[in-house]
Design a protein around this motif. Structure first.
Motif, PDB file in Angstrom:
ATOM      1  N   PHE A 160       8.004 -18.239  46.438  1.00 33.24           N
ATOM      2  CA  PHE A 160       9.462 -20.387  45.776  1.00 33.24           C
ATOM      3  C   PHE A 160       8.698 -21.099  46.632  1.00 33.24           C
ATOM      4  O   PHE A 160       9.058 -22.247  46.499  1.00 33.24           O
ATOM      5  CB  PHE A 160      10.806 -18.891  47.601  1.00 33.24           C
ATOM      6  N   GLN A 161       7.901 -21.019  47.215  1.00 36.19           N
ATOM      7  CA  GLN A 161       6.682 -21.840  48.069  1.00 36.19           C
ATOM      8  C   GLN A 161       5.913 -22.218  46.608  1.00 36.19           C
ATOM      9  O   GLN A 161       6.252 -23.737  45.844  1.00 36.19           O
ATOM     10  CB  GLN A 161       5.814 -21.418  48.830  1.00 36.19           C
ATOM     11  N   LYS A 162       5.987 -22.130  45.830  1.00 34.04           N
ATOM     12  CA  LYS A 162       5.629 -22.464  44.632  1.00 34.04           C
ATOM     13  C   LYS A 162       6.201 -23.124  43.979  1.00 34.04           C
ATOM     14  O   LYS A 162       5.808 -24.316  42.486  1.00 34.04           O
ATOM     15  CB  LYS A 162       4.462 -21.254  43.731  1.00 34.04           C
ATOM     16  N   ALA A 163       8.128 -22.608  43.062  1.00 29.86           N
ATOM     17  CA  ALA A 163       8.296 -23.453  42.782  1.00 29.86           C
ATOM     18  C   ALA A 163       8.784 -24.732  43.773  1.00 29.86           C
ATOM     19  O   ALA A 163       9.365 -25.999  42.791  1.00 29.86           O
ATOM     20  CB  ALA A 163       9.909 -22.397  43.199  1.00 29.86           C
ATOM     21  N   LEU A 164       9.080 -25.411  45.091  1.00 33.53           N
ATOM     22  CA  LEU A 164       9.286 -26.002  45.549  1.00 33.53           C
ATOM     23  C   LEU A 164       8.539 -27.106  45.495  1.00 33.53           C
ATOM     24  O   LEU A 164       8.409 -28.355  45.421  1.00 33.53           O
ATOM     25  CB  LEU A 164       9.619 -25.922  46.844  1.00 33.53           C
ATOM     26  N   LYS A 165       6.811 -26.462  45.248  1.00 31.37           N
ATOM     27  CA  LYS A 165       5.819 -27.151  45.475  1.00 31.37           C
ATOM     28  C   LYS A 165       5.789 -28.215  44.418  1.00 31.37           C
ATOM     29  O   LYS A 165       5.528 -29.679  44.053  1.00 31.37           O
ATOM     30  CB  LYS A 165       4.661 -26.194  45.777  1.00 31.37           C
ATOM     31  N   LEU A 166       5.781 -26.708  42.669  1.00 29.51           N
ATOM     32  CA  LEU A 166       6.422 -27.837  41.981  1.00 29.51           C
ATOM     33  C   LEU A 166       7.503 -28.878  41.552  1.00 29.51           C
ATOM     34  O   LEU A 166       7.033 -29.898  40.634  1.00 29.51           O
ATOM     35  CB  LEU A 166       6.061 -26.723  40.720  1.00 29.51           C
ATOM     36  N   ASP A 167       8.137 -28.538  42.291  1.00 28.56           N
ATOM     37  CA  ASP A 167      10.187 -29.660  42.074  1.00 28.56           C
ATOM     38  C   ASP A 167      10.668 -29.269  43.435  1.00 28.56           C
ATOM     39  O   ASP A 167      10.970 -28.714  43.507  1.00 28.56           O
ATOM     40  CB  ASP A 167      10.470 -28.890  41.172  1.00 28.56           C
ATOM     41  N   PRO A 168       9.829 -30.493  44.301  1.00 25.60           N
ATOM     42  CA  PRO A 168      10.609 -30.464  45.369  1.00 25.60           C
ATOM     43  C   PRO A 168      12.264 -30.042  45.403  1.00 25.60           C
ATOM     44  O   PRO A 168      12.771 -29.839  46.931  1.00 25.60           O
ATOM     45  CB  PRO A 168       9.782 -31.539  46.291  1.00 25.60           C
ATOM     46  N   ASP A 169      12.546 -31.065  44.286  1.00 23.95           N
ATOM     47  CA  ASP A 169      13.987 -31.040  44.357  1.00 23.95           C
ATOM     48  C   ASP A 169      14.923 -29.734  43.503  1.00 23.95           C
ATOM     49  O   ASP A 169      16.024 -30.020  43.415  1.00 23.95           O
ATOM     50  CB  ASP A 169      14.432 -32.360  43.735  1.00 23.95           C
ATOM     51  N   PHE A 170      14.300 -28.822  44.019  1.00 19.22           N
ATOM     52  CA  PHE A 170      14.637 -27.412  43.204  1.00 19.22           C
ATOM     53  C   PHE A 170      15.451 -27.560  44.267  1.00 19.22           C
ATOM     54  O   PHE A 170      15.140 -26.118  44.589  1.00 19.22           O
ATOM     55  CB  PHE A 170      14.008 -26.958  42.620  1.00 19.22           C
ATOM     56  N   HIS A 171      16.695 -27.317  44.322  1.00 17.29           N
ATOM     57  CA  HIS A 171      17.777 -27.586  44.918  1.00 17.29           C
ATOM     58  C   HIS A 171      18.274 -25.562  44.839  1.00 17.29           C
ATOM     59  O   HIS A 171      18.518 -24.618  46.077  1.00 17.29           O
ATOM     60  CB  HIS A 171      19.039 -28.327  45.294  1.00 17.29           C
ATOM     61  N   ASP A 172      18.351 -25.214  44.359  1.00 17.06           N
ATOM     62  CA  ASP A 172      18.803 -23.674  43.703  1.00 17.06           C
ATOM     63  C   ASP A 172      17.881 -22.890  44.620  1.00 17.06           C
ATOM     64  O   ASP A 172      17.679 -21.634  45.067  1.00 17.06           O
ATOM     65  CB  ASP A 172      18.785 -23.433  42.392  1.00 17.06           C
ATOM     66  N   ALA A 173      16.229 -23.538  44.253  1.00 11.45           N
ATOM     67  CA  ALA A 173      15.267 -22.638  44.620  1.00 11.45           C
ATOM     68  C   ALA A 173      14.507 -22.100  46.386  1.00 11.45           C
ATOM     69  O   ALA A 173      15.080 -21.777  47.474  1.00 11.45           O
ATOM     70  CB  ALA A 173      14.275 -22.708  44.450  1.00 11.45           C
ATOM     71  N   ALA A 174      15.296 -23.474  46.621  1.00  8.07           N
ATOM     72  CA  ALA A 174      15.640 -24.510  48.093  1.00  8.07           C
ATOM     73  C   ALA A 174      16.832 -23.668  48.940  1.00  8.07           C
ATOM     74  O   ALA A 174      16.083 -22.390  49.898  1.00  8.07           O
ATOM     75  CB  ALA A 174      15.912 -25.679  49.051  1.00  8.07           C
ATOM     76  N   LYS A 175      17.881 -23.088  48.239  1.00  7.76           N
ATOM     77  CA  LYS A 175      18.951 -22.371  49.061  1.00  7.76           C
ATOM     78  C   LYS A 175      18.162 -20.517  49.321  1.00  7.76           C
ATOM     79  O   LYS A 175      19.132 -20.490  49.591  1.00  7.76           O
ATOM     80  CB  LYS A 175      20.195 -22.486  47.710  1.00  7.76           C
ATOM     81  N   ALA A 176      18.587 -20.197  47.659  1.00  8.34           N
ATOM     82  CA  ALA A 176      17.755 -18.941  47.520  1.00  8.34           C
ATOM     83  C   ALA A 176      16.561 -18.299  48.508  1.00  8.34           C
ATOM     84  O   ALA A 176      16.150 -17.168  49.156  1.00  8.34           O
ATOM     85  CB  ALA A 176      17.697 -18.078  46.402  1.00  8.34           C
ATOM     86  N   TYR A 177      15.841 -19.252  48.964  1.00 10.43           N
ATOM     87  CA  TYR A 177      14.648 -19.432  49.929  1.00 10.43           C
ATOM     88  C   TYR A 177      15.053 -19.004  51.242  1.00 10.43           C
ATOM     89  O   TYR A 177      15.114 -18.839  51.872  1.00 10.43           O
ATOM     90  CB  TYR A 177      13.750 -20.517  49.825  1.00 10.43           C
ATOM     91  N   ALA A 178      15.510 -20.310  51.329  1.00 11.64           N
ATOM     92  CA  ALA A 178      16.727 -20.080  53.242  1.00 11.64           C
ATOM     93  C   ALA A 178      17.996 -18.234  52.760  1.00 11.64           C
ATOM     94  O   ALA A 178      16.858 -18.011  54.349  1.00 11.64           O
ATOM     95  CB  ALA A 178      17.578 -21.450  53.108  1.00 11.64           C
ATOM     96  N   THR A 179      18.311 -18.451  52.729  1.00 16.57           N
ATOM     97  CA  THR A 179      19.104 -17.402  51.840  1.00 16.57           C
ATOM     98  C   THR A 179      17.808 -15.515  52.459  1.00 16.57           C
ATOM     99  O   THR A 179      17.548 -15.322  53.267  1.00 16.57           O
ATOM    100  CB  THR A 179      19.757 -16.695  50.927  1.00 16.57           C
ATOM    101  N   ALA A 180      16.477 -15.923  52.110  1.00 15.16           N
ATOM    102  CA  ALA A 180      15.305 -15.140  52.147  1.00 15.16           C
ATOM    103  C   ALA A 180      15.043 -15.113  53.229  1.00 15.16           C
ATOM    104  O   ALA A 180      14.461 -14.007  54.283  1.00 15.16           O
ATOM    105  CB  ALA A 180      14.238 -15.322  51.554  1.00 15.16           C
ATOM    106  N   LEU A 181      14.340 -16.014  54.046  1.00 15.88           N
ATOM    107  CA  LEU A 181      14.359 -16.573  55.563  1.00 15.88           C
ATOM    108  C   LEU A 181      15.285 -15.600  56.129  1.00 15.88           C
ATOM    109  O   LEU A 181      14.820 -15.232  57.782  1.00 15.88           O
ATOM    110  CB  LEU A 181      13.760 -18.291  55.019  1.00 15.88           C
ATOM    111  N   ILE A 182      16.535 -16.085  55.966  1.00 14.27           N
ATOM    112  CA  ILE A 182      17.371 -15.948  57.349  1.00 14.27           C
ATOM    113  C   ILE A 182      17.774 -14.074  57.772  1.00 14.27           C
ATOM    114  O   ILE A 182      17.611 -13.599  58.392  1.00 14.27           O
ATOM    115  CB  ILE A 182      18.929 -16.364  56.935  1.00 14.27           C
ATOM    116  N   LYS A 183      17.604 -13.932  55.925  1.00 12.05           N
ATOM    117  CA  LYS A 183      17.645 -12.295  56.251  1.00 12.05           C
ATOM    118  C   LYS A 183      16.013 -11.629  56.482  1.00 12.05           C
ATOM    119  O   LYS A 183      16.410 -10.797  57.465  1.00 12.05           O
ATOM    120  CB  LYS A 183      17.890 -11.780  54.358  1.00 12.05           C
ATOM    121  N   LEU A 184      14.873 -12.694  56.794  1.00 13.61           N
ATOM    122  CA  LEU A 184      13.860 -12.217  57.639  1.00 13.61           C
ATOM    123  C   LEU A 184      13.857 -12.376  59.169  1.00 13.61           C
ATOM    124  O   LEU A 184      12.978 -12.371  59.575  1.00 13.61           O
ATOM    125  CB  LEU A 184      12.868 -12.673  56.918  1.00 13.61           C
TER     126      LEU A 184
END
Length: 581
Positions: A60-84
């Motif tokens: 997820f971090q690599k995806a957002l580093k390559l494209d900081p405006d990749f909002h679908d990745a941000a949402k999925a990343y946040a979902t994973a962090l909440i589960k953790l």
């Protein structure tokens, strides 16, 4: 194959549950097409689908580093962090996406979840409301907001949200069970039983619905009907520990004889919480048989397992005490709130298992007094303590408004209502400020008998963590005694002490004294709590249907070795009555 076609194929594989294959092929695609953010995103999604949220974070971090405006990745990343359990990090990840997409439903829901996890309840409720404005038919959204409202002690509003969910999915028994539990919390016992019955009518063979109905029947005094319910639930779900534990405590020795061998076999292989619950059940069965050695062995194992699952933090509990005592010190706070127009609260204080439920049942047998059990009023006060906030007239009046709003309709029409939440002993200064005319009854019992009774009890998951270890009990008993000494000093004529031993030896005299304290006419029924038609929502429910007796007094002699860690940990300055022991 084009990159887009490759991505479509990979996303399809993840949605079909082929996560391992998708991850392997995503890695191959990265080698083929280079570092494209969507390829790292789909790799992370595949890992999350396999339950490997932690391993997905670098992708997820690599995806957002390559494209900081990749909002679908941000949402999925946040979902994973909440589960953790990393809500703070999830909120940070969402910040950019939230600013760019303020009306994105998924972001609104994730924001509600992060704020809820961080106990920012007002912000969480606001975000959940925004989500429901965007998605008014989302059942899970209503249930999320109900969770948030319940955590903030807004039980009525929480129940309304569950009813919104039921309106959309009327045949889901889980929703009716949830509503039943909220009704019970609010003291709406008839409504709680009716909604439990609705759950059973929708799903007659659903064990959870049957269990909820049986629990409420037991609390209302319908013991035989409750036993029938538990037996049916166990037939439908053999080996379920909660059901077994309830039956073991309610059935006769003869009835338990047919249960014992199967429970003992389950106990051998059980782990964690299930092993603890089955241990408590086997303790009850062994005690019925008079096998004290086996009972003690099972009980020690059960408490040891529970202590692992619910560790007690001495540091955090000491911090709470220190904050409150530092706030009041030796200065009695002014009574800043005017007498409110609603019913007058009677706060029944004391350690768990000290007899507070018995006192409430005595008072509840008077028609002018509504027994409401353990209310969550103190939850409204902990933010004041934690933030060292001012509790002036404005704050006290707001507390009263919110507190009284959660009363049942029956209680709103009464002269008095009882609240026997154990944590209220910490909040006496606040409660007297908010309710100058309230009554405070402090129930005391020999601490050795109290500790033994706690040791034999299994409380709701996560509650009263100190009760599973005698040295932790001593620590918490000391905090309690220290706090009560301060309040007794500041309110010498406003805290009325009742000794459990006096109640069980002379219920008539004690009930008359309680009637005088509450300015109600004494009734003979008050001396006979076993006749109560009120619902009891504690683990002593089945015991209170028996006439008052003194069999629980003086149980500690002969158990000094067992109690040694507890007795050694008690501060003699706080427990002078034990100084001669």
């Amino acid at each position: 194959m084009s990159l887009q076609n490759e991505l479509n194929r990979l996303f399809s594989m993840v949605s079909q549950g082929k996560s391992k294959k998708a991850l392997a092929q995503a890695k191959a695609a990265i080698r083929r097409y280079g570092q494209h953010p969507a390829l790292f995103h789909v790799s992370a999604l595949a890992q999350c689908a396999a339950g490997k949220q932690r391993e997905a974070i670098p992708n997820f971090q690599k995806a957002l580093k390559l494209d900081p405006d990749f909002h679908d990745a941000a949402k999925a990343y946040a979902t994973a962090l909440i589960k953790l359990g990393q809500a703070k990090q999830a909120a940070s990840v969402l910040r950019r996406a939230s600013a760019a997409l303020p009306d994105d439903p998924a972001i609104a829901k994730l924001t509600a979840l992060t704020k809820f996890s961080e106990r920012q309840l007002d912000a969480a409720s606001e975000a959940a409301t925004h989500f429901l404005q965007l998605q008014p038919d989302d059942v899970q959204g209503y249930l999320l907001r109900a969770d948030i409202l319940e955590a903030g002690n807004h039980l009525k509003e929480a129940a309304e949200d569950v009813m919104h969910a039921i309106a959309k999915v009327p045949n889901d028994p889980e929703l009716w069970i949830r509503l039943s539990m909220l009704n019970a919390e609010r003291g709406e016992h008839d409504a709680a039983l009716q909604t439990a019955e609705q759950a059973v009518s929708i799903a007659p063979d659903y064990p959870r619905a049957i269990m909820q109905q049986a629990n409420l029947l037991l609390g209302a005094g319908f013991r035989s009907e409750a036993i029938q319910g538990y037996r049916r639930a166990l037939t439908l779900n053999p080996g379920e520990p909660e059901t077994i534990d309830q039956l073991a405590k309610l059935q006769t020795s003869e009835e338990n004889a047919g249960l014992e061998s199967s429970v003992a076999n389950l106990f051998k292989s059980a782990k964690g919480r299930n092993r603890a619950i089955l241990g408590f059940a086997l303790t009850a069965i062994a005690e019925q048989k008079g096998d004290n050695a086996a009972a003690q062995s099972y009980l020690s194992t059960a408490n040891r397992e529970m202590a692992k699952l619910t560790p007690y933090s001495r540091k955090s509990e000491q911090t709470v005490n220190d904050k409150i005592m530092g706030r009041y010190a030796d200065v009695k706070p002014p009574e800043q709130s005017e007498s409110h127009k609603g019913p007058c609260p009677i706060f029944i204080l004391g350690l768990p298992r000290s007899g507070t439920t018995l006192i409430e049942t005595i008072l509840g047998n008077h028609p002018d007094i509504s027994p409401l059990g353990e209310r969550d009023s103190c939850d409204l006060l902990y933010p004041v303590v934690d933030g060292n906030l001012v509790f002036d007239k404005t704050a006290a009046d707001e507390f009263v408004r919110r507190d009284q709003a959660e009363l049942s309709e029956e209680a709103k029409g009464s002269r008095f209502y009882t609240d026997k939440m154990p944590e209220n002993h910490r909040m006496i200064g606040f409660l007297k400020t908010a309710y100058p005319d309230c009554r405070i009854i402090h129930v005391k019992r020999d601490p050795r008998d109290t500790a033994l009774s706690m040791w034999r009890a299994r409380f709701a998951d996560g509650a009263l963590a100190y009760t599973y270890d005698f040295s932790d009990m001593a620590h918490r008993f000391n905090l309690y005694a220290e706090m009560m000494q301060m309040w007794q000093r500041l309110y010498p004529n406003e805290i009325h002490v009742v000794h459990y031993e006096d109640v069980v030896s002379d219920p008539v005299s004690v009930s008359k004294r309680l009637a005088d304290l509450c300015d109600v006419t004494w009734l003979d029924a008050m001396a006979h709590p076993e006749t109560s038609a009120n619902t009891v929502r504690t683990l002593t429910a089945y015991q209170l249907r028996q006439p008052v007796h003194s069999r629980s007094v003086g149980k500690w002699p002969g158990k000094e070795d067992l109690l040694k860690p507890f007795l050694d940990g008690l501060d003699p300055k706080l427990w002078p009555e034990l100084a001669a022991v």
